[in-house]
Design a protein around this motif. Structure first.
Motif, PDB file in Angstrom:
ATOM      1  N   THR A 306     -14.742   2.641  10.166  1.00  0.00           N
ATOM      2  CA  THR A 306     -13.620   3.388   9.907  1.00  0.00           C
ATOM      3  C   THR A 306     -12.651   3.705  10.360  1.00  0.00           C
ATOM      4  O   THR A 306     -11.673   4.340   9.771  1.00  0.00           O
ATOM      5  CB  THR A 306     -14.494   5.027   9.737  1.00  0.00           C
ATOM      6  N   VAL A 307     -12.914   4.280  11.861  1.00  0.00           N
ATOM      7  CA  VAL A 307     -11.660   3.670  12.715  1.00  0.00           C
ATOM      8  C   VAL A 307     -10.511   2.749  11.724  1.00  0.00           C
ATOM      9  O   VAL A 307      -9.299   3.015  11.911  1.00  0.00           O
ATOM     10  CB  VAL A 307     -11.521   3.512  13.948  1.00  0.00           C
ATOM     11  N   ALA A 308     -10.709   1.619  11.677  1.00  0.00           N
ATOM     12  CA  ALA A 308     -10.135   0.411  11.317  1.00  0.00           C
ATOM     13  C   ALA A 308      -9.795   0.671  10.188  1.00  0.00           C
ATOM     14  O   ALA A 308      -8.212   0.721  10.268  1.00  0.00           O
ATOM     15  CB  ALA A 308     -11.055  -1.013  10.954  1.00  0.00           C
ATOM     16  N   SER A 309     -10.493   0.966   9.057  1.00  0.00           N
ATOM     17  CA  SER A 309      -9.636   1.522   7.804  1.00  0.00           C
ATOM     18  C   SER A 309      -8.895   2.604   8.061  1.00  0.00           C
ATOM     19  O   SER A 309      -7.320   2.138   7.596  1.00  0.00           O
ATOM     20  CB  SER A 309     -10.555   1.747   7.208  1.00  0.00           C
ATOM     21  N   HIS A 310      -8.703   2.774   8.620  1.00  0.00           N
ATOM     22  CA  HIS A 310      -8.242   4.258   9.035  1.00  0.00           C
ATOM     23  C   HIS A 310      -6.872   4.071   9.757  1.00  0.00           C
ATOM     24  O   HIS A 310      -5.349   4.460   9.337  1.00  0.00           O
ATOM     25  CB  HIS A 310      -8.255   5.346   9.369  1.00  0.00           C
ATOM     26  N   VAL A 311      -6.737   3.231   9.720  1.00  0.00           N
ATOM     27  CA  VAL A 311      -5.708   2.353  10.790  1.00  0.00           C
ATOM     28  C   VAL A 311      -4.976   1.922   9.935  1.00  0.00           C
ATOM     29  O   VAL A 311      -2.976   1.900   9.725  1.00  0.00           O
ATOM     30  CB  VAL A 311      -5.542   1.490  11.826  1.00  0.00           C
ATOM     31  N   GLN A 312      -5.460   0.823   8.789  1.00  0.00           N
ATOM     32  CA  GLN A 312      -5.001   0.199   8.253  1.00  0.00           C
ATOM     33  C   GLN A 312      -4.324   1.137   7.516  1.00  0.00           C
ATOM     34  O   GLN A 312      -3.195   1.612   6.829  1.00  0.00           O
ATOM     35  CB  GLN A 312      -6.098  -0.999   7.346  1.00  0.00           C
ATOM     36  N   LEU A 313      -4.947   2.048   7.125  1.00  0.00           N
ATOM     37  CA  LEU A 313      -4.095   3.306   5.555  1.00  0.00           C
ATOM     38  C   LEU A 313      -3.226   4.028   6.159  1.00  0.00           C
ATOM     39  O   LEU A 313      -2.385   4.204   5.363  1.00  0.00           O
ATOM     40  CB  LEU A 313      -5.455   3.964   5.098  1.00  0.00           C
ATOM     41  N   GLN A 314      -2.874   3.682   7.060  1.00  0.00           N
ATOM     42  CA  GLN A 314      -1.629   4.496   8.056  1.00  0.00           C
ATOM     43  C   GLN A 314      -0.559   3.388   8.371  1.00  0.00           C
ATOM     44  O   GLN A 314       0.395   3.876   7.900  1.00  0.00           O
ATOM     45  CB  GLN A 314      -1.777   5.186   9.530  1.00  0.00           C
ATOM     46  N   ALA A 315      -1.106   1.682   8.469  1.00  0.00           N
ATOM     47  CA  ALA A 315      -0.255   0.913   8.018  1.00  0.00           C
ATOM     48  C   ALA A 315       0.717   0.860   6.664  1.00  0.00           C
ATOM     49  O   ALA A 315       2.005   0.486   7.223  1.00  0.00           O
ATOM     50  CB  ALA A 315      -0.150  -0.105   7.951  1.00  0.00           C
ATOM     51  N   GLU A 316      -0.275   1.104   5.890  1.00  0.00           N
ATOM     52  CA  GLU A 316       0.075   0.966   4.311  1.00  0.00           C
ATOM     53  C   GLU A 316       1.314   2.638   4.117  1.00  0.00           C
ATOM     54  O   GLU A 316       1.667   2.314   3.224  1.00  0.00           O
ATOM     55  CB  GLU A 316      -1.113   1.871   3.194  1.00  0.00           C
ATOM     56  N   ARG A 317       0.852   3.288   4.732  1.00  0.00           N
ATOM     57  CA  ARG A 317       1.520   5.086   4.868  1.00  0.00           C
ATOM     58  C   ARG A 317       3.339   4.000   5.343  1.00  0.00           C
ATOM     59  O   ARG A 317       3.816   4.422   5.007  1.00  0.00           O
ATOM     60  CB  ARG A 317       0.641   6.135   5.319  1.00  0.00           C
ATOM     61  N   LEU A 318       2.938   3.727   6.401  1.00  0.00           N
ATOM     62  CA  LEU A 318       4.337   3.350   7.036  1.00  0.00           C
ATOM     63  C   LEU A 318       5.104   2.699   6.559  1.00  0.00           C
ATOM     64  O   LEU A 318       6.792   2.870   6.319  1.00  0.00           O
ATOM     65  CB  LEU A 318       4.140   3.003   8.965  1.00  0.00           C
ATOM     66  N   LEU A 319       4.649   1.312   5.704  1.00  0.00           N
ATOM     67  CA  LEU A 319       5.453   0.495   5.231  1.00  0.00           C
ATOM     68  C   LEU A 319       5.441   1.199   3.345  1.00  0.00           C
ATOM     69  O   LEU A 319       6.740   0.790   3.283  1.00  0.00           O
ATOM     70  CB  LEU A 319       4.735  -0.591   4.798  1.00  0.00           C
ATOM     71  N   ALA A 320       4.731   1.719   3.635  1.00  0.00           N
ATOM     72  CA  ALA A 320       5.385   3.584   2.229  1.00  0.00           C
ATOM     73  C   ALA A 320       6.542   4.214   1.984  1.00  0.00           C
ATOM     74  O   ALA A 320       6.818   5.195   1.792  1.00  0.00           O
ATOM     75  CB  ALA A 320       4.412   3.816   1.255  1.00  0.00           C
ATOM     76  N   GLY A 321       7.017   4.057   3.718  1.00  0.00           N
ATOM     77  CA  GLY A 321       8.350   4.890   4.193  1.00  0.00           C
ATOM     78  C   GLY A 321       7.445   6.287   4.100  1.00  0.00           C
ATOM     79  O   GLY A 321       8.630   7.382   4.183  1.00  0.00           O
ATOM     80  N   GLN A 322       6.067   6.172   4.555  1.00  0.00           N
ATOM     81  CA  GLN A 322       5.959   8.399   5.178  1.00  0.00           C
ATOM     82  C   GLN A 322       5.734   8.336   6.592  1.00  0.00           C
ATOM     83  O   GLN A 322       4.909   6.689   6.965  1.00  0.00           O
ATOM     84  CB  GLN A 322       4.226   8.463   4.134  1.00  0.00           C
ATOM     85  N   PRO A 323       5.357   8.292   6.836  1.00  0.00           N
ATOM     86  CA  PRO A 323       5.061   8.788   8.774  1.00  0.00           C
ATOM     87  C   PRO A 323       3.063   8.508   8.661  1.00  0.00           C
ATOM     88  O   PRO A 323       2.295   9.505   8.019  1.00  0.00           O
ATOM     89  CB  PRO A 323       5.154  10.188   9.687  1.00  0.00           C
ATOM     90  N   ALA A 324       2.462   8.030   9.626  1.00  0.00           N
ATOM     91  CA  ALA A 324       1.216   7.789  10.387  1.00  0.00           C
ATOM     92  C   ALA A 324       0.587   9.471  10.233  1.00  0.00           C
ATOM     93  O   ALA A 324       1.578   9.604  11.307  1.00  0.00           O
ATOM     94  CB  ALA A 324       1.279   6.660  11.201  1.00  0.00           C
ATOM     95  N   VAL A 325      -0.471   9.215  10.214  1.00  0.00           N
ATOM     96  CA  VAL A 325      -1.269  10.065  10.902  1.00  0.00           C
ATOM     97  C   VAL A 325      -2.330  10.324  11.599  1.00  0.00           C
ATOM     98  O   VAL A 325      -3.040   9.433  10.997  1.00  0.00           O
ATOM     99  CB  VAL A 325      -1.200  11.537   9.174  1.00  0.00           C
ATOM    100  N   GLN A 326      -3.132  10.854  12.589  1.00  0.00           N
ATOM    101  CA  GLN A 326      -3.868  10.413  13.468  1.00  0.00           C
ATOM    102  C   GLN A 326      -5.352  10.932  12.730  1.00  0.00           C
ATOM    103  O   GLN A 326      -5.196  12.012  11.562  1.00  0.00           O
ATOM    104  CB  GLN A 326      -3.904  11.685  14.647  1.00  0.00           C
ATOM    105  N   GLN A 327      -6.677  10.205  12.932  1.00  0.00           N
ATOM    106  CA  GLN A 327      -7.661  10.403  12.134  1.00  0.00           C
ATOM    107  C   GLN A 327      -7.906  11.706  11.839  1.00  0.00           C
ATOM    108  O   GLN A 327      -8.650  12.674  10.807  1.00  0.00           O
ATOM    109  CB  GLN A 327      -8.888   9.497  12.346  1.00  0.00           C
TER     110      GLN A 327
END
Length: 472
Positions: A306-327
């Motif tokens: 789950t932690v790894a999936s959350h980090v992957q999702l935050q990478a997607e957010r960064l690439l989409a121009g949005q800030p990363a969010v802590q779990q």
């Protein structure tokens, strides 16, 4: 923890054991064109062919807006492998391109598309995210100059994110060429809520809306309610699957629902899909649904997957121009969502609601039929005469005037492709298959219509030659 490695934005979650590391590049097959389809996949193959993983779990994949290279294992070996990936991205081994052709063709041979791809094509046409319906290689997908230009444009440091779960490898060298990703643009479809028939085996639906916690919560709650009703109460589906696709740089998402329906239940399932979306636009989510969603995410919070999936999702957010969010912050955002916010989000999105049903499905109740391609209201071009032995369905017509070709199908819909929006031309003997950016395609065949030879000649003269490809 957000940091930087070799000039690349990095998300690191320290943890004992093996290292899971992924280099995300914000470029995917949706950044190709109809005739350059497959070039991102070719770059992925060239890079992976230059890296030596050894005894590691490693792979790479290309999605609509991302190419990801990953490895899992001892930190030093993972670091060495990703270092080789970065070196190949700095100096792309284009000399291997010819050898990779057969490998790529073997990998994509027999691949087809599913409901998710049809929904995207219906919304975005024969371009961008809609290209998923056309797997394989475009006519220019393996041209060295084309591949090199795509690589130089997208595979740059400013368009990359590194994620690391576990020990951080020492002495990492993941330098990439400098640069930022080009801006993207997407058309919008807002003729809904409406339905259309398509090449799908089961009913499916999508909407487009703002990228916010309310949207993701809404699609999960909608899918859950539909599955409870349609599977557990009525027994007419195997499952209902939700999906969320970010549109980078827009702050918007596409939410999709696909089903596996019992034979003969398609019309009932289709009606239930759109009714549930409309219902959610009135009531949002219940307190029990919100509590269940939070309870589930909290129960899995410490699970490493789950932690790894959350980090992957935050990478997607960064690439989409949005800030990363802590779990923990992400869970808090969902907890703060109100039923009114979900109601507002879905009500705002309903004009974009698109329902697709199998071609032999009866019409769902209460919705207008709206073709999802660029059908036009009227046939406005001079008609060509059908040949006496034409095998086309009754009512089919072909028209041509100046820079536009029109075709009326057996349902009466008028499909139109203008030369200046043509994205591809399939060539088969004397015929031409025109693909328009907005989703229509028109077949021009002199064997079916008198005078179509002049239309073929106009196509060959006025549509750029690089858009032509042989039809198999």
């Amino acid at each position: 923890m957000e940091t930087e490695v070799s000039g690349i934005r990095t998300l690191h979650v320290p943890a004992p054991g093996c290292t899971r590391m992924t280099l995300h590049i914000g470029a995917g097959w949706a950044d190709e064109s109809f005739v350059t389809r497959g070039m991102t996949h070719a770059i992925e193959h060239l890079v992976m062919g230059a890296a030596e993983p050894g005894r590691l779990e490693s792979n790479a994949c290309v999605t609509p807006f991302q190419t990801a290279f990953w490895a899992n294992g001892p930190a030093d070996r993972v670091g060495r492998f990703l270092g080789q990936v970065a070196a190949a991205l700095r100096d792309l081994p284009l000399d291997r391109l010819a050898r990779e052709r057969n490998v790529l063709e073997a990998e994509t041979h027999g691949h087809t598309y599913g409901a998710h791809e049809v929904l995207l094509k219906s919304r975005f046409g024969n371009a961008g995210p809609g290209l998923g319906m056309f797997p394989g290689l475009g006519s220019l997908g393996l041209e060295p100059e084309v591949v090199a230009r795509h690589h130089a444009q997208w595979f740059v440091a400013g368009n990359a994110v590194l994620t690391v779960v576990g020990p951080m490898p020492e002495d990492l060298d993941l330098r990439l060429p400098p640069g930022q990703a080009p801006a993207r643009s997407f058309g919008s479809w807002s003729a809904g809520p409406a339905w259309d028939r398509a090449d799908v085996s089961d009913p499916c639906a999508s909407i487009e809306g703002r990228d916010a916690p309310a949207a993701s919560l809404a699609i999960r709650a909608t899918a859950g309610a539909l599955e409870r009703r349609l599977r557990h109460e009525l027994g007419i589906v195997y499952g209902v699957v939700p999906d969320l696709i970010r549109l980078p740089g827009t702050g918007r998402v596409v939410l999709q629902l696909t089903t596996r329906s019992a034979p003969g239940a398609e019309a009932e399932v289709a009606t239930a899909l759109i009714e549930e979306l409309e219902h959610r636009g009135q009531v949002g989510v219940t307190a029990d649904e919100l509590a269940e969603d939070l309870e589930w995410s909290a129960a899995l919070a410490d699970d490493l997957d789950t932690v790894a999936s959350h980090v992957q999702l935050q990478a997607e957010r960064l690439l989409a121009g949005q800030p990363a969010v802590q779990q923990a912050d992400a869970r808090a955002r969902v907890a703060a969502v109100t039923a009114e916010e979900v109601t507002s989000a879905l009500r705002e999105s309903l004009p974009t609601a698109m329902l697709l049903v199998p071609r032999d499905c009866t019409a769902p109740a209460g919705l207008p039929l709206v073709p999802t391609c660029a059908a036009v209201p009227a046939f406005t071009t001079p008609r060509l005469r059908r040949r006496l032995r034409s095998g086309l369905p009754a009512g089919a017509e072909l028209g041509f005037a100046d820079d536009v070709v029109q075709y009326r199908d057996e349902d009466g819909d008028v499909h139109e492709v203008r030369f200046d929006e043509c994205v591809g031309v399939g060539v088969a003997r004397d015929g031409r298959l025109l693909f328009g950016r907005r989703g229509c395609f028109v077949w021009v065949d002199p064997r079916e219509f008198r005078g179509a030879e002049a239309v073929v000649q106009a196509i060959d003269e006025r549509v750029p030659a690089e858009l032509r490809f042989a039809l198999s």
